[in-house]
Design an enzyme around this catalytic site. Sequence first.
Site, PDB file in Angstrom:
ATOM      1  N   ASP A  78      38.929  20.916 -19.587  1.00  0.00           N
ATOM      2  CA  ASP A  78      39.902  20.413 -18.626  1.00  0.00           C
ATOM      3  C   ASP A  78      40.802  21.512 -18.062  1.00  0.00           C
ATOM      4  O   ASP A  78      41.116  21.526 -16.882  1.00  0.00           O
ATOM      5  CB  ASP A  78      40.729  19.283 -19.248  1.00  0.00           C
ATOM      6  N   ARG A  86      39.326  14.979 -12.826  1.00  0.00           N
ATOM      7  CA  ARG A  86      40.160  16.176 -12.780  1.00  0.00           C
ATOM      8  C   ARG A  86      40.382  16.716 -11.369  1.00  0.00           C
ATOM      9  O   ARG A  86      41.505  17.016 -10.994  1.00  0.00           O
ATOM     10  CB  ARG A  86      39.606  17.274 -13.701  1.00  0.00           C
ATOM     11  N   SER A 112      41.467  12.323 -30.050  1.00  0.00           N
ATOM     12  CA  SER A 112      41.972  12.625 -28.720  1.00  0.00           C
ATOM     13  C   SER A 112      41.168  11.789 -27.732  1.00  0.00           C
ATOM     14  O   SER A 112      39.935  11.834 -27.708  1.00  0.00           O
ATOM     15  CB  SER A 112      41.814  14.122 -28.448  1.00  0.00           C
TER      16      SER A 112
HETATM   17  N1  ARG Z   1      34.113  16.596 -23.119  1.00  0.00           N
HETATM   18  C1  ARG Z   1      34.475  15.800 -22.000  1.00  0.00           C
HETATM   19  C2  ARG Z   1      34.622  16.659 -20.761  1.00  0.00           C
HETATM   20  O1  ARG Z   1      34.799  17.822 -20.893  1.00  0.00           O
HETATM   21  C3  ARG Z   1      35.684  14.965 -22.251  1.00  0.00           C
HETATM   22  C4  ARG Z   1      36.990  15.672 -22.293  1.00  0.00           C
HETATM   23  C5  ARG Z   1      38.113  14.777 -22.645  1.00  0.00           C
HETATM   24  N2  ARG Z   1      39.376  15.375 -22.324  1.00  0.00           N
HETATM   25  C6  ARG Z   1      40.496  15.161 -23.016  1.00  0.00           C
HETATM   26  N3  ARG Z   1      41.562  15.771 -22.596  1.00  0.00           N
HETATM   27  N4  ARG Z   1      40.536  14.410 -24.084  1.00  0.00           N
HETATM   28  O2  ARG Z   1      34.550  16.187 -19.669  1.00  0.00           O
END
Ligand code: ARG
Length: 423
Positions: A126, A97, A177
Amino acid sequence: MAGKLKHVVLAYSGGLDTSVAIPWIKEHYGAEVTTLTVDVGQEGELSDAVERAPVNGARGALLVDAKETFAEEFVFPALQANCLYQGVYPLSTALARPLIVRELVSAALRLGADAVAHGCTGKGNDQVRFDVGVQTLAPHLSIIAPVREWNMNRTDEIAYAKAHGLRIHVKPESPYSVDENLWGRSIEGGKLEDPGSAPPEEVFQWTGHPESWPRSAEEITVTFSRGLPTHLNGRPLEPVELVRELNGVAGAHGIGRIDHVEDRVVGIKSRETYECPAAITLVQAHQALESLVLPRDLLNFKSSVERRFSDTVYEGLWYSPLREALSAFVASTQETVTGEVQLRLFQGSCRVIGRRSPYSLLSRELATYDRGSTFRQEAAEGFIHLFGLANRLAYARRRDALSHDAERETEPAAGKVSPPTPP
Ligand code: ARG
């Protein structure tokens, strides 16, 4: 229409959400949209996604190959810190990110855009990582998060896409997802939401079906130089290639499956599933080498830094003086993390079976039970005498106090049992 904007740079994967976001932003903000796709080693055809962006109304479509930067500036520093959020998750998504944020901000500055946009929902980590990152690097930019703002479900989105004549690839409906990059793959949603039942096999892609895991073990060697992996089985490999190859080798044995009830920054607990074959193998190998070459007090202190580092990355605070300082500390510990680690891969697990280093602090002369030991056993007695001194004293005092109390209880209590003494 919401407040007007001129030009928005949208972090774009080419999926349904970010495809629909193009016309939606134009309609709601009256802005032109340029898409930006960052290649961090996710699988799938990025060029197709990028080609569709202008067709779907973007003024321009940028593609940045950031795999090498991702490996060198984000993944390997995290490896040196043995990063595992809550002891299990190698932070694959979380590490990518801040890199995407940096690319987004620099594209926005280059193009003179007044805003950036991303496709995160309002329930995850995110959005925090994107928003906090952008606010830190370029506070003048507005941030829009269409998915957080619009009230569309998947069916609405598909209808919206149709109404706007968008060219999208609607994949067969998946309840999951997924996010992926070089360091791992995350899968959430659908049946995975019940933490009480095993993840269905269909969610795994990098680790094959257990039936396909080889019946015989495979031994591999990873070479590190100053805390960075440089060779696999004696072959020199560039960072991206090394991680990729290891994802293949370890993934084939089913290594790197993670099933975790995770605490998100926004207060939600959620069941998260990951496949991170290379990450899990490399962290284990790196830890094994460190335990050979770093002194005990440093290992001990470093583990508290590792935890803080992992939390900081998870929370989206990559761009912070704290993370920079933690990185500097970690980097300073890696000078002697050079050597080789052997691992045995078998049926979903990976075990360290050997490690060697020119900087090894394990002295056979000191440790051996055979003849030829140079360790002065007679010195141990004096050492032990002093080592236990403080606690010996503390316990002795405690025993004294207890026996005083006991004595007082057996004495007749003054003023109660005995008659009052006349003045
Ligand atoms: N829970 C994990 C994190 O916060 C994975 C997130 C996955 N993100 C997504 N947009 N599917 O780092």
